[in-house]
Scaffold this motif. Structure first.
Motif, PDB file in Angstrom:
ATOM      1  N   GLY A  10       0.817  -1.210   0.000  1.00 12.71           N
ATOM      2  CA  GLY A  10       0.000   0.000   0.000  1.00 12.71           C
ATOM      3  C   GLY A  10       0.841   1.245   0.000  1.00 12.71           C
ATOM      4  O   GLY A  10       2.039   1.202  -0.276  1.00 12.71           O
ATOM      5  N   LEU A  11       0.208   2.353   0.325  1.00 13.16           N
ATOM      6  CA  LEU A  11       0.841   3.661   0.377  1.00 13.16           C
ATOM      7  C   LEU A  11       1.151   4.002   1.826  1.00 13.16           C
ATOM      8  O   LEU A  11       0.285   3.883   2.701  1.00 13.16           O
ATOM      9  CB  LEU A  11      -0.083   4.713  -0.233  1.00 13.16           C
ATOM     10  N   VAL A  12       2.377   4.430   2.061  1.00 16.92           N
ATOM     11  CA  VAL A  12       2.797   4.802   3.415  1.00 16.92           C
ATOM     12  C   VAL A  12       3.698   6.022   3.338  1.00 16.92           C
ATOM     13  O   VAL A  12       4.416   6.218   2.346  1.00 16.92           O
ATOM     14  CB  VAL A  12       3.506   3.612   4.102  1.00 16.92           C
ATOM     15  N   GLN A  13       3.662   6.834   4.366  1.00 16.56           N
ATOM     16  CA  GLN A  13       4.515   8.019   4.409  1.00 16.56           C
ATOM     17  C   GLN A  13       5.945   7.651   4.796  1.00 16.56           C
ATOM     18  O   GLN A  13       6.167   6.654   5.479  1.00 16.56           O
ATOM     19  CB  GLN A  13       3.957   9.027   5.401  1.00 16.56           C
ATOM     20  N   PRO A  14       6.908   8.453   4.375  1.00 17.05           N
ATOM     21  CA  PRO A  14       8.288   8.222   4.804  1.00 17.05           C
ATOM     22  C   PRO A  14       8.378   8.144   6.327  1.00 17.05           C
ATOM     23  O   PRO A  14       7.748   8.920   7.034  1.00 17.05           O
ATOM     24  CB  PRO A  14       9.036   9.435   4.257  1.00 17.05           C
ATOM     25  N   GLY A  15       9.161   7.169   6.791  1.00 16.31           N
ATOM     26  CA  GLY A  15       9.287   6.945   8.223  1.00 16.31           C
ATOM     27  C   GLY A  15       8.278   5.967   8.782  1.00 16.31           C
ATOM     28  O   GLY A  15       8.400   5.538   9.944  1.00 16.31           O
ATOM     29  N   GLY A  16       7.298   5.603   7.985  1.00 19.90           N
ATOM     30  CA  GLY A  16       6.259   4.697   8.437  1.00 19.90           C
ATOM     31  C   GLY A  16       6.653   3.238   8.323  1.00 19.90           C
ATOM     32  O   GLY A  16       7.783   2.900   7.961  1.00 19.90           O
ATOM     33  N   LYS A  86      11.564   4.497   3.400  1.00 22.62           N
ATOM     34  CA  LYS A  86      12.078   5.629   2.645  1.00 22.62           C
ATOM     35  C   LYS A  86      11.461   5.628   1.248  1.00 22.62           C
ATOM     36  O   LYS A  86      11.046   4.567   0.756  1.00 22.62           O
ATOM     37  CB  LYS A  86      13.602   5.518   2.520  1.00 22.62           C
ATOM     38  N   PRO A  87      11.428   6.782   0.594  1.00 24.24           N
ATOM     39  CA  PRO A  87      10.884   6.811  -0.774  1.00 24.24           C
ATOM     40  C   PRO A  87      11.571   5.812  -1.698  1.00 24.24           C
ATOM     41  O   PRO A  87      10.921   5.245  -2.584  1.00 24.24           O
ATOM     42  CB  PRO A  87      11.141   8.252  -1.209  1.00 24.24           C
ATOM     43  N   VAL A 113       6.120   4.552  -1.028  1.00 27.99           N
ATOM     44  CA  VAL A 113       6.485   5.393   0.108  1.00 27.99           C
ATOM     45  C   VAL A 113       6.545   6.836  -0.383  1.00 27.99           C
ATOM     46  O   VAL A 113       7.426   7.203  -1.159  1.00 27.99           O
ATOM     47  CB  VAL A 113       7.836   4.975   0.709  1.00 27.99           C
ATOM     48  N   SER A 114       5.587   7.628   0.068  1.00 24.66           N
ATOM     49  CA  SER A 114       5.467   8.997  -0.438  1.00 24.66           C
ATOM     50  C   SER A 114       4.663   9.832   0.543  1.00 24.66           C
ATOM     51  O   SER A 114       3.761   9.341   1.207  1.00 24.66           O
ATOM     52  CB  SER A 114       4.788   8.991  -1.808  1.00 24.66           C
ATOM     53  N   SER A 115       5.006  11.106   0.589  1.00 24.01           N
ATOM     54  CA  SER A 115       4.242  12.033   1.414  1.00 24.01           C
ATOM     55  C   SER A 115       3.166  12.723   0.593  1.00 24.01           C
ATOM     56  O   SER A 115       2.393  13.535   1.119  1.00 24.01           O
ATOM     57  CB  SER A 115       5.174  13.042   2.060  1.00 24.01           C
TER      58      SER A 115
END
Length: 115
Positions: A10-16, A86-87, A113-115
Motif C-alpha cells: 500500500g501507500l505509506v509516508q516516509p518513516g512509516g 524511505k521513498p 512510500v510517499s508524502s
C-alpha cells in the motif's frame, strides 16, 4: 507446485511501517530459501532478504536494520516487517521460495512510500 500470494502492500509516508505477508499453498518448512525481492521503477529485481534452511539470514545493505523477515511454519507464511520506510523503498515486492529443487515467485504487491 507451490503457489505464493502476497498481501499487505500500500501507500505509506516516509518513516512509516508496513508488514507484508506471503501465504504458501503448501508447507514450505523444508525449503532451501524463503524470502523477498523487490523491483523498483526502472530497476532490476533485487534481493531484499532471505532465510536459508537452518535459519541464517541475509539482507540487502539498503534495508539492514530496518526490515525483518520471519516465517510462520504453522501457517505456511513468510512475513516482511518494514520499518523506517524511505521513498527509495518504493517497489513491487515479491515473495520467493526455493522448494523441492525449484524456484517459485508470488505475483507481487506494490509498496509506495510517499508524502
Amino acid at each position: 507446485q507451490v503457489q505464493l500470494v502476497e498481501s499487505g502492500g500500500g501507500l505509506v509516508q516516509p518513516g512509516g511501517s508496513l508488514r507484508l505477508s506471503c501465504a504458501a499453498s503448501e508447507s514450505i518448512f523444508n525449503s532451501n530459501i524463503i524470502g523477498w525481492y523487490r523491483q523498483g521503477p526502472g530497476k532490476e529485481r533485487e534481493l531484499v532478504g532471505i532465510i536459508r534452511r537452518g535459519g541464517s539470514t541475509r539482507y540487502a545493505d539498503s534495508v539492514q536494520g530496518r526490515f525483518t523477515i520471519s516465517a510462520d511454519n504453522a501457517k505456511n507464511t513468510v512475513n516482511l516487517q518494514m520499518n523506517s520506510l524511505k521513498p527509495e523503498d518504493t517497489a513491487v515486492y515479491y515473495c520467493y521460495v526455493h522448494h523441492g529443487g525449484f524456484p517459485y515467485w508470488g505475483q507481487g504487491t506494490q509498496v509506495t512510500v510517499s508524502s
